[in-house]
Scaffold this motif. Structure first.
Motif, PDB file in Angstrom:
ATOM      1  N   VAL A 140       0.835  -1.204   0.000  1.00  0.00           N
ATOM      2  CA  VAL A 140       0.000   0.000   0.000  1.00  0.00           C
ATOM      3  C   VAL A 140       0.872   1.257   0.000  1.00  0.00           C
ATOM      4  O   VAL A 140       0.580   2.231  -0.703  1.00  0.00           O
ATOM      5  CB  VAL A 140      -0.987  -0.005   1.191  1.00  0.00           C
ATOM      6  N   GLU A 141       1.951   1.233   0.774  1.00  0.00           N
ATOM      7  CA  GLU A 141       2.852   2.390   0.793  1.00  0.00           C
ATOM      8  C   GLU A 141       3.458   2.649  -0.590  1.00  0.00           C
ATOM      9  O   GLU A 141       3.583   3.795  -1.022  1.00  0.00           O
ATOM     10  CB  GLU A 141       3.949   2.210   1.841  1.00  0.00           C
ATOM     11  N   TRP A 191       2.051   1.852  -3.471  1.00  0.00           N
ATOM     12  CA  TRP A 191       0.976   2.380  -4.323  1.00  0.00           C
ATOM     13  C   TRP A 191       0.704   3.839  -4.025  1.00  0.00           C
ATOM     14  O   TRP A 191       0.484   4.628  -4.927  1.00  0.00           O
ATOM     15  CB  TRP A 191      -0.291   1.549  -4.170  1.00  0.00           C
ATOM     16  N   LYS A 192       0.713   4.204  -2.750  1.00  0.00           N
ATOM     17  CA  LYS A 192       0.462   5.600  -2.386  1.00  0.00           C
ATOM     18  C   LYS A 192       1.586   6.511  -2.873  1.00  0.00           C
ATOM     19  O   LYS A 192       1.342   7.618  -3.330  1.00  0.00           O
ATOM     20  CB  LYS A 192       0.317   5.743  -0.869  1.00  0.00           C
ATOM     21  N   ARG A 193       2.809   6.014  -2.772  1.00  0.00           N
ATOM     22  CA  ARG A 193       3.964   6.845  -3.131  1.00  0.00           C
ATOM     23  C   ARG A 193       4.157   6.951  -4.649  1.00  0.00           C
ATOM     24  O   ARG A 193       4.457   8.014  -5.167  1.00  0.00           O
ATOM     25  CB  ARG A 193       5.225   6.285  -2.505  1.00  0.00           C
ATOM     26  N   ASP A 233      -1.378   5.807  -8.305  1.00  0.00           N
ATOM     27  CA  ASP A 233      -2.560   6.636  -8.171  1.00  0.00           C
ATOM     28  C   ASP A 233      -3.152   6.381  -6.793  1.00  0.00           C
ATOM     29  O   ASP A 233      -3.646   5.286  -6.510  1.00  0.00           O
ATOM     30  CB  ASP A 233      -3.559   6.276  -9.280  1.00  0.00           C
ATOM     31  N   GLU A 234      -3.113   7.378  -5.918  1.00  0.00           N
ATOM     32  CA  GLU A 234      -3.557   7.182  -4.537  1.00  0.00           C
ATOM     33  C   GLU A 234      -5.013   6.737  -4.450  1.00  0.00           C
ATOM     34  O   GLU A 234      -5.390   5.984  -3.565  1.00  0.00           O
ATOM     35  CB  GLU A 234      -3.345   8.454  -3.718  1.00  0.00           C
ATOM     36  N   SER A 235      -5.819   7.162  -5.395  1.00  0.00           N
ATOM     37  CA  SER A 235      -7.233   6.793  -5.361  1.00  0.00           C
ATOM     38  C   SER A 235      -7.434   5.298  -5.612  1.00  0.00           C
ATOM     39  O   SER A 235      -8.425   4.723  -5.178  1.00  0.00           O
ATOM     40  CB  SER A 235      -8.029   7.608  -6.377  1.00  0.00           C
ATOM     41  N   SER A 242      -5.337   2.981  -4.518  1.00  0.00           N
ATOM     42  CA  SER A 242      -4.663   2.180  -3.492  1.00  0.00           C
ATOM     43  C   SER A 242      -5.662   1.391  -2.647  1.00  0.00           C
ATOM     44  O   SER A 242      -5.355   0.290  -2.207  1.00  0.00           O
ATOM     45  CB  SER A 242      -3.756   3.039  -2.616  1.00  0.00           C
ATOM     46  N   LYS A 243      -6.867   1.916  -2.429  1.00  0.00           N
ATOM     47  CA  LYS A 243      -7.870   1.172  -1.648  1.00  0.00           C
ATOM     48  C   LYS A 243      -8.330  -0.073  -2.403  1.00  0.00           C
ATOM     49  O   LYS A 243      -8.467  -1.144  -1.821  1.00  0.00           O
ATOM     50  CB  LYS A 243      -9.061   2.067  -1.314  1.00  0.00           C
ATOM     51  N   ASN A 284      -5.468  -2.512  -2.412  1.00  0.00           N
ATOM     52  CA  ASN A 284      -5.334  -3.051  -1.062  1.00  0.00           C
ATOM     53  C   ASN A 284      -6.302  -4.215  -0.863  1.00  0.00           C
ATOM     54  O   ASN A 284      -5.934  -5.256  -0.329  1.00  0.00           O
ATOM     55  CB  ASN A 284      -5.600  -1.937  -0.043  1.00  0.00           C
TER      56      ASN A 284
END
Length: 109
Positions: free
Chosen positions: A66-67, A69-71, A74-76, A78-79, A82
């Motif tokens: 997840v880290e 993907w966030k970094r 696309d942060e949107s 990542s959920k 996840n």
């Protein structure tokens, strides 16, 4: 430490890529593994290898994925990724329960 990681992971990457592709495709409806961003695919494969071959604890591996993907992604998304990661890394309970402990496992040199 980086070189040792690569020595372990590199030979296993292409071995597990089709396995991860098939597993991810069972959990997705609106897209396929091959339609995903290449970085997302690599993170799934590396996470699966670390869980299966290096015995990284499931929750630790998911947090690391997840880290990444966030970094880098696309942060949107990542959920969504996840959720897929939770299924991917728990789907292999069949092989996981076959081992008594990580000590019984031979470490790749």
């Amino acid at each position: 430490p980086g070189r040792e990681y690569i020595k372990i992971i590199a030979p296993l990457f292409w071995k597990y890529e089709p396995v991860v592709r098939d597993l991810v495709n069972t959990y997705t409806v609106s897209f396929t593994f091959d339609e995903m961003d290449v970085l997302d695919r690599v993170i799934f494969i590396l996470g699966y290898i670390e869980r299966k071959e290096m015995w990284t604890p499931r929750e630790v591996m998911i947090n690391e994925m997840v880290e990444f993907w966030k970094r880098y992604g696309d942060e949107s998304s990542s959920k969504l990724l996840n959720g897929i990661a939770h299924k991917l890394l728990s789907d292999d309970g069949k092989w996981w329960s076959a081992w008594k402990s990580p000590i019984d496992r031979v470490v790749i040199n």
